[in-house]
Design an enzyme around this catalytic site. Sequence first.
Site, PDB file in Angstrom:
ATOM      1  N   LEU A 133      16.389  38.866   6.433  1.00 12.07           N
ATOM      2  CA  LEU A 133      14.956  38.598   6.536  1.00 12.07           C
ATOM      3  C   LEU A 133      14.236  39.558   5.603  1.00 12.07           C
ATOM      4  CD1 LEU A 133      13.868  38.068  10.276  1.00 12.07           C
ATOM      5  CD2 LEU A 133      13.704  36.444   8.399  1.00 12.07           C
ATOM      6  N   ASP A 134      13.309  39.039   4.801  1.00 10.39           N
ATOM      7  CA  ASP A 134      12.539  39.886   3.905  1.00 10.39           C
ATOM      8  C   ASP A 134      11.677  40.870   4.705  1.00 10.39           C
ATOM      9  OD1 ASP A 134      13.520  38.519   1.674  1.00 10.39           O
ATOM     10  OD2 ASP A 134      11.917  37.023   1.786  1.00 10.39           O
TER      11      ASP A 134
END
Length: 318
Positions: free
Chosen positions: A48-49
């Site tokens: 996940l960024d």
Amino acid sequence: MGRRGKKKGRPVSGWLALDKPLDMGSTEAVSKVKWLFKADKAGHAGTLDPLATGMLPIALGEATKTVPYVMDGAKIYRFTVAWGEERSTDDLEGEVTKGSDKRPAEAEVRALLPRYTGVIMQVPPKFSAVKIAGERAYDLARGGEDVDLPPREIEIGRLEIVGCPDAGHTVFEIECGKGTYVRSLARDMGRDLGCYGHVSELRRIEVEPFTADDLVTMEELERAAAAGDAGQEETGAAPSFAALDALLVDTVAALDCLPQVKVGDDAASRIRSGNPVILRGRDAPVEAPEACVTAHGRLVAIGAIEAGMFKPKRVFSC
């Protein structure tokens, strides 16, 4: 003087469905969880960024052997697209590269959705973890190189509008398979609509087989860790990890996609030694290219079933 060996962590195993907070990278999140649990090893299933929040499945100990099965699971995201700007990273982090005064009507956006449902081809963002000649695309892009990524086949099972807070934003929910980039989706829809777009908010709600009910926040983890430390200070005993370990999902949960067969203690012992066993019981499958066996609800091994015999390929000590 002999060389000291690296201090080993606890042999704790299981899955944690972390509710990753904003501005924390996935690697940082895994490191913190590993430290809190004092685990010997840890890994995650699907990056996940930092600007994304939500479910980051983290595997501890023996559960790291089941990461590929969770990686392949369907994912559900809720995201907001801001219309009128395309950005270098396809989210808020990047610089504006294209702009438009046009704002699409809801009907225009809704009419576009079938084009992005089913099996489609998608070009990943230039700022992504996709490898080019052994190097990450985001490293090349940050170094100023012109990154040219080929399109890849992805599958989107569901894409729908769940809100239109104002003329410049649309909120979507998507259920998709492995390798889908929501940022690319926002970029491509913006281009098709002639107004450009980027992701302004992104949250991962589910990663199969885990659901929103399994989510654990970083605050909950820290409170559980503090409770164990408090008990140590009061009694002088070793720190208790009971509160932390209670937040884990059992390793076998990651294998809901496989046939599961129960075996007794003797068979479990043979399997853990790498030996094949004949499966007993009326409901035992005769053939399966991949299956898992359990004993007393605990995962024993993953393997294949041939002519009623289970042949282990990966065994578990948990």
